[in-house]
Design an enzyme around this catalytic site. Structure first.
Site, PDB file in Angstrom:
ATOM      1  N   HIS A   1      -3.443  -5.393   0.449  1.00  0.00           N
ATOM      2  CA  HIS A   1      -2.890  -5.775   1.751  1.00  0.00           C
ATOM      3  C   HIS A   1      -2.857  -7.295   1.935  1.00  0.00           C
ATOM      4  O   HIS A   1      -3.752  -7.873   2.574  1.00  0.00           O
ATOM      5  CB  HIS A   1      -3.722  -5.145   2.876  1.00  0.00           C
ATOM      6  CG  HIS A   1      -3.472  -3.698   3.085  1.00  0.00           C
ATOM      7  ND1 HIS A   1      -2.563  -3.212   4.002  1.00  0.00           N
ATOM      8  CD2 HIS A   1      -4.007  -2.608   2.474  1.00  0.00           C
ATOM      9  CE1 HIS A   1      -2.552  -1.891   3.964  1.00  0.00           C
ATOM     10  NE2 HIS A   1      -3.423  -1.493   3.043  1.00  0.00           N
TER      11      HIS A   1
ATOM     12  N   CYS B   1       0.834  -1.206   0.000  1.00  0.00           N
ATOM     13  CA  CYS B   1       0.000   0.000   0.000  1.00  0.00           C
ATOM     14  C   CYS B   1       0.873   1.263   0.000  1.00  0.00           C
ATOM     15  O   CYS B   1       1.481   1.591  -1.006  1.00  0.00           O
ATOM     16  CB  CYS B   1      -0.985  -0.039   1.170  1.00  0.00           C
ATOM     17  SG  CYS B   1      -2.386   1.100   0.948  1.00  0.00           S
TER      18      CYS B   1
ATOM     19  N   GLU C   1      -1.178  -8.999   3.961  1.00  0.00           N
ATOM     20  CA  GLU C   1      -1.091  -9.383   5.381  1.00  0.00           C
ATOM     21  C   GLU C   1      -2.469  -9.547   6.001  1.00  0.00           C
ATOM     22  O   GLU C   1      -2.601 -10.242   7.023  1.00  0.00           O
ATOM     23  CB  GLU C   1      -0.259  -8.349   6.164  1.00  0.00           C
ATOM     24  CG  GLU C   1      -0.969  -7.100   6.607  1.00  0.00           C
ATOM     25  CD  GLU C   1      -1.194  -6.078   5.494  1.00  0.00           C
ATOM     26  OE1 GLU C   1      -1.779  -5.010   5.786  1.00  0.00           O
ATOM     27  OE2 GLU C   1      -0.792  -6.335   4.348  1.00  0.00           O
TER      28      GLU C   1
END
Length: 215
Positions: A187, A90, A189
């Site tokens: 994202h 990001c 994660e």
């Protein structure tokens, strides 16, 4: 055990968890000398970057954290010069793009597709724009990712290749043509391990690949 410098200040728990799932030691730091001792660098998500770094005035950006901008850029510069692996997520991808001479749309016309809703990531599809690229091998030509941003790549930085794009034309992932750099606008994660979701691909493949770059 490999070590990765995590250069950020906002909530880092998900990044730390994803790296530790890959048996990577995490060093959370904004100190260049401490960071460069690590085997790789993760530049996480966060707020907007001062547009002065790409030659523009404020025009839709949120107020930047200028100390963080400088600290992250200095660390990125050190890792690029050392040719060490870098993963940008990001804001991290945006910083990488700016570092290599690129620029950003400060506030996307299509921001509603990409911003969070009621505290939850948006979900939308992306498509591969380069035959056989890394993400296509992981997930196919078209797949769903999560999204939580209002800015996006305008001019692509030198040496970077766009490999994923959303339907509204926003660049969603880049790789460097020569250096071990990979970056996503989304994202992973928050699509990995305990954060897996049913409406998007599994982000774990990206962290596994990043680990394979660490020497």
């Amino acid at each position: 055990m490999k070590k990765v410098a995590l250069a950020g200040t906002e909530s880092l728990t998900n990044y730390i968890d994803a790296l530790k799932e890959n048996d990577i030691e995490v060093i959370a730091t904004l100190d260049v000398d401490e960071a460069i001792k690590c085997d790789g660098l993760l530049l996480p998500g966060g707020g907007d970057i001062d547009p002065v770094y790409y030659g523009e005035e404020m025009n839709g950006s949120d107020e930047p954290d200028r100390e963080l901008d400088k600290a992250q850029r200095d660390i990125l510069d050190a890792f690029v010069k050392a040719k060490k692996p870098i993963l940008g997520i990001c804001r991290g991808m945006q910083l990488i793009n700016i570092y290599f001479g690129g620029s950003l749309h400060q506030d996307l016309v299509t921001r509603d597709i990409h911003t969070r809703k009621n505290g939850n990531d948006s979900i939308h599809s992306v498509k591969s724009v380069e035959e056989g690229n890394l993400f296509e091998k992981f997930y196919g030509k078209i797949f769903n990712i999560n999204s939580a941003h209002h800015q996006g790549t305008k001019k692509l930085g030198k040496g970077l290749k766009e490999v994923l794009r959303s339907d509204d034309g926003v660049c969603e992932a880049v790789i460097h043509e020569e250096l071990p750099i990979i970056a996503t606008q989304f994202h992973p994660e928050r699509m990995s391990y305990k954060q897996r979701r049913d409406d998007a691909v599994v982000g774990e493949e990206i962290f596994k690949y990043f680990k394979s770059l660490l020497k």
